[in-house]
Write a protein that holds these residues in place. Structure first.
Motif, PDB file in Angstrom:
ATOM      1  N   ILE A 131      -2.872   3.192  -2.860  1.00  0.00           N
ATOM      2  CA  ILE A 131      -2.906   2.250  -3.976  1.00  0.00           C
ATOM      3  C   ILE A 131      -1.780   1.251  -3.783  1.00  0.00           C
ATOM      4  O   ILE A 131      -0.697   1.603  -3.300  1.00  0.00           O
ATOM      5  CB  ILE A 131      -2.763   2.985  -5.338  1.00  0.00           C
ATOM      6  CG1 ILE A 131      -2.912   1.992  -6.501  1.00  0.00           C
ATOM      7  CG2 ILE A 131      -1.437   3.741  -5.428  1.00  0.00           C
ATOM      8  CD1 ILE A 131      -3.009   2.677  -7.859  1.00  0.00           C
ATOM      9  N   SER A 132      -2.031   0.007  -4.104  1.00  0.00           N
ATOM     10  CA  SER A 132      -0.975  -1.001  -3.971  1.00  0.00           C
ATOM     11  C   SER A 132       0.050  -0.811  -5.081  1.00  0.00           C
ATOM     12  O   SER A 132      -0.253  -0.292  -6.168  1.00  0.00           O
ATOM     13  CB  SER A 132      -1.564  -2.410  -4.049  1.00  0.00           C
ATOM     14  OG  SER A 132      -1.989  -2.701  -5.373  1.00  0.00           O
ATOM     15  N   GLU A 164      -1.068  -2.606  -8.238  1.00  0.00           N
ATOM     16  CA  GLU A 164      -2.094  -1.935  -9.034  1.00  0.00           C
ATOM     17  C   GLU A 164      -1.514  -0.733  -9.773  1.00  0.00           C
ATOM     18  O   GLU A 164      -1.849  -0.488 -10.940  1.00  0.00           O
ATOM     19  CB  GLU A 164      -3.246  -1.502  -8.132  1.00  0.00           C
ATOM     20  CG  GLU A 164      -4.348  -0.724  -8.834  1.00  0.00           C
ATOM     21  CD  GLU A 164      -5.051  -1.497  -9.941  1.00  0.00           C
ATOM     22  OE1 GLU A 164      -5.783  -0.850 -10.721  1.00  0.00           O
ATOM     23  OE2 GLU A 164      -4.871  -2.731 -10.025  1.00  0.00           O
ATOM     24  N   LEU A 165      -0.654   0.025  -9.121  1.00  0.00           N
ATOM     25  CA  LEU A 165      -0.006   1.159  -9.786  1.00  0.00           C
ATOM     26  C   LEU A 165       0.822   0.664 -10.969  1.00  0.00           C
ATOM     27  O   LEU A 165       0.795   1.261 -12.055  1.00  0.00           O
ATOM     28  CB  LEU A 165       0.877   1.911  -8.792  1.00  0.00           C
ATOM     29  CG  LEU A 165       1.519   3.202  -9.315  1.00  0.00           C
ATOM     30  CD1 LEU A 165       0.460   4.237  -9.671  1.00  0.00           C
ATOM     31  CD2 LEU A 165       2.494   3.759  -8.284  1.00  0.00           C
ATOM     32  N   ARG A 216       0.839  -1.189   0.000  1.00  0.00           N
ATOM     33  CA  ARG A 216       0.000   0.000   0.000  1.00  0.00           C
ATOM     34  C   ARG A 216       0.880   1.247   0.000  1.00  0.00           C
ATOM     35  O   ARG A 216       1.699   1.428   0.895  1.00  0.00           O
ATOM     36  CB  ARG A 216      -0.920   0.005   1.220  1.00  0.00           C
ATOM     37  CG  ARG A 216      -1.858   1.208   1.332  1.00  0.00           C
ATOM     38  CD  ARG A 216      -2.883   1.256   0.222  1.00  0.00           C
ATOM     39  NE  ARG A 216      -3.655   0.043   0.092  1.00  0.00           N
ATOM     40  CZ  ARG A 216      -4.640  -0.131  -0.791  1.00  0.00           C
ATOM     41  NH1 ARG A 216      -4.968   0.864  -1.600  1.00  0.00           N
ATOM     42  NH2 ARG A 216      -5.272  -1.263  -0.870  1.00  0.00           N
ATOM     43  N   ARG A 264      -1.494  -0.429 -13.924  1.00  0.00           N
ATOM     44  CA  ARG A 264      -2.022   0.704 -14.681  1.00  0.00           C
ATOM     45  C   ARG A 264      -0.943   1.324 -15.572  1.00  0.00           C
ATOM     46  O   ARG A 264      -1.194   1.637 -16.743  1.00  0.00           O
ATOM     47  CB  ARG A 264      -2.565   1.753 -13.709  1.00  0.00           C
ATOM     48  CG  ARG A 264      -3.774   1.284 -12.910  1.00  0.00           C
ATOM     49  CD  ARG A 264      -4.327   2.417 -12.058  1.00  0.00           C
ATOM     50  NE  ARG A 264      -5.423   1.964 -11.209  1.00  0.00           N
ATOM     51  CZ  ARG A 264      -6.321   2.766 -10.679  1.00  0.00           C
ATOM     52  NH1 ARG A 264      -6.264   4.072 -10.905  1.00  0.00           N
ATOM     53  NH2 ARG A 264      -7.281   2.291  -9.915  1.00  0.00           N
ATOM     54  N   PHE A 321      -4.312   9.576  -4.986  1.00  0.00           N
ATOM     55  CA  PHE A 321      -4.935   8.351  -4.482  1.00  0.00           C
ATOM     56  C   PHE A 321      -5.141   8.501  -2.975  1.00  0.00           C
ATOM     57  O   PHE A 321      -4.347   8.005  -2.175  1.00  0.00           O
ATOM     58  CB  PHE A 321      -4.059   7.130  -4.794  1.00  0.00           C
ATOM     59  CG  PHE A 321      -3.940   6.841  -6.258  1.00  0.00           C
ATOM     60  CD1 PHE A 321      -4.876   6.052  -6.912  1.00  0.00           C
ATOM     61  CD2 PHE A 321      -2.897   7.386  -6.998  1.00  0.00           C
ATOM     62  CE1 PHE A 321      -4.774   5.799  -8.271  1.00  0.00           C
ATOM     63  CE2 PHE A 321      -2.783   7.141  -8.357  1.00  0.00           C
ATOM     64  CZ  PHE A 321      -3.718   6.347  -8.991  1.00  0.00           C
TER      65      PHE A 321
END
Length: 578
Positions: free
Chosen positions: A306-307, A310-311, A295, A314, A302
């Motif tokens: 955001i983990s 996930e970053l 995290r 994207r 954010f």
């Protein structure tokens, strides 16, 4: 590994959109065609009909379907078959698919055998031949059986399955690779998992023997979604079978970026979006150290955090959408310059060239030095990797070494699973090295303890980590505590040895750029142009550095992203000057 004709037939059937299977077996070709035709007409929209002409062939097909993780809803077997009767087949297939419905095709003379099979093989129904018209004698029965099966059906996991011991360093390396490349997978413990035992039992003889606990020469075993097996594969071998690019499609690019962390991904997004042919070379997985963070809560835009995964997902999707090429499992062994062109030699021996080179390889955790560490690395001792190994730490005691943000984020994530988390730091507190928001969270988490002025002096265990010895820095008093895992988050080494003799670096290996290249007012060594180096440019025109690998950089994700994007602007200026 090679496959048999029956395996290939089942593999072909498995491509039918993931539908559950109805497996029909009969040695009479005409009967087999007829019953398959009738079943397909009524149930083919929602079920895949697989045929076998003998009990042995059907058993092999069932094992292959199990390895492919395909659900079987119904077995329909003829009783009178040479070599293996229908009852014998249903008995042998029961442990492979215990939840599948089982029905027998019988003649009038086989009725007694069918009745006995109700208890022997948990037979659900027996059908008399001939079954015509099927609307009266076949479909209602099959429909009821399938309806019962559907009530308890849960769609299977669709992805990679990895079988090995929890404490296998090779398996840890594969788990970490799959997780960081965001490839869905399930890890199955070869010693304790019932599913692992069932899958190993479906392997051909030699493969099955190699995966036994006494032998284990075939472990780790990776089973892909189509049932393909890879014994003791490297991450590169898994990547190739999954269609992940491990080789370049072309030998030349406008921009080559070494490293796929935040700085490298930002450079790829901006470079590719502005029309430059762009490639990222990443040794492990995109995301870098930031990609392993559970995290990131102080990244702009954010508010809920955001983990890192996930970053990374994207950013990677964005870079690929603009046409950037991402090549994984390749490290860069050397670089040389010929006129305006830069050449990088990869670990597989190939060579790529470019107009401009961006070094964004980040930093790696420093090797931890204490008694017993080498033997247990990957078997309870991990560098980072909290998100990969956390689930295996349920109700266990774990130790985190390090006082930076990565250590704090790892400790917070581990605290969700572990019974206790002990953070060991040499300093007197976390304030000098960790963000305030993380310190506040740690102080409020009941199962996290911070041990200041403490070091880990030894680790020990039989085949895997079991104990950690802590030593006070001031008094030197030692204490041995139980620990199932030790997560190391110390130091930052740039690993830039491959630039030796080409790119100027400081005493610690960090790359000097821009103003930092001038030593005592002298021009940068090897600099040949009239202009001064750009802010992120090295002593070699056209070679840039961005992110944590750069001397004097701010070790934050946002700073790395900023430098990666700014580097592209300098590349445009460099190309325009030429």
């Amino acid at each position: 590994m090679s496959s048999t004709p029956t395996e290939r037939a089942a593999q072909g059937a498995s491509r039918a959109a993931g539908r559950p299977v109805i497996l029909v077996v009969d040695d009479d070709p005409e009967v087999l065609r007829a019953v398959s035709r009738d079943l397909r007409a009524a149930f083919g929209e929602h079920y895949q009909i697989v045929r076998a002409d003998s009990g042995a062939a059907a058993l092999e097909a069932a094992r292959t379907l199990k390895l492919q993780n395909r659900p079987v809803a119904l077995f329909l077997a003829d009783q009178r078959m040479p070599g293996m009767t229908g009852v014998e087949f249903l008995e042998q297939v029961l442990p492979i698919f215990p939840d599948a419905k089982r029905a027998l095709l019988t003649a009038y003379a086989d009725t007694e055998a069918a009745i006995r099979a109700i208890n022997a093989v948990k037979l659900d129904y027996y059908l008399m031949k001939p079954w015509h018209p099927p609307e009266v004698n076949l479909y209602p029965v099959i429909d009821e059986l399938l309806g019962d099966w559907q009530t308890g059906y849960q769609p299977p996991f669709e992805g990679v399955r990895l079988i090995d011991s929890q404490w296998s360093p090779e398996a840890h390396q594969l788990r970490d690779f799959l997780a960081r490349n965001q490839i869905p997978y399930r890890w199955l413990d070869a010693e304790t998992s019932t599913e692992a035992h069932e899958l190993i039992g479906c392997l051909p003889g030699a493969e099955q023997a190699a995966c036994g606990i006494a032998n284990a020469s075939g472990l780790p075993l990776v089973i892909l979604a189509d049932g393909t097996r890879l014994a003791r594969p490297t991450p590169a071998a898994v990547a190739e079978r999954l269609g992940i690019a491990t080789h370049s499609s072309t030998p030349f690019f406008d921009v080559i970026i070494v490293g796929g962390g935040p700085a490298g991904l930002a450079a790829a997004v901006y470079g590719a979006s502005e029309g430059l042919t762009t490639a990222i070379l990443e040794k492990d997985a995109p995301g870098g150290q930031a990609g392993t963070s559970s995290r990131i809560e102080n990244y702009l835009g954010f508010p809920a955090g955001i983990s890192g995964a996930e970053l990374t997902r994207r950013a990677l999707s964005q870079a690929k959408r603009f046409g950037a090429e991402v090549i994984v499992t390749q490290s860069v062994d050397s670089v040389h310059v010929e006129g305006p062109y830069k050449f990088v030699r990869l670990s597989d021996g190939t060579e790529l060239s470019c107009h401009a080179l961006v070094i964004a390889s980040g930093v790696a955790y420093r090797k931890f030095d204490c008694a017993g560490i080498d033997a247990l690395t990957g078997a309870g001792v991990y560098y980072g990797a909290a998100t990969t190994e956390a689930a295996a730490c349920g109700d266990q005691d774990v130790v985190v070494v390090g006082g930076g943000n990565s250590a704090g984020q790892g400790a917070m994530f581990l605290a969700r699973y572990a019974r206790s988390v002990t953070i060991v730091i040499r300093g007197s507190g976390l304030e000098a090295t960790m963000s305030r928001y993380l310190i506040d969270q740690i102080e409020k988490t009941a199962n996290i303890e911070v041990r200041p002025r403490t070091v880990v002096s030894a680790v020990a265990g039989n085949g895997h980590l079991e104990r950690v010895t802590l030593r006070g820095v001031d008094a030197g008093v030692e204490e041995t505590v139980p620990a199932a895992a030790l997560f190391v988050y110390i130091g930052a080494e740039p690993r830039t040895e491959w630039l030796e003799g080409v790119v100027d670096r400081d005493a610690h290996g960090f790359i000097r750029t821009g103003p930092a290249l001038q030593q005592d007012g002298e021009r940068a060594t090897g600099w040949t142009l009239a202009r001064a180096p750009f802010l992120l440019e090295t002593n070699v025109p056209g070679i840039f550095a961005a992110g944590d690998v750069r001397c004097g950089s701010v070790k934050r994700v946002a700073a790395a992203v900023g430098e990666g994007s700014i580097a592209v602007q300098f590349i445009h200026q460099y190309l325009a000057d030429r």
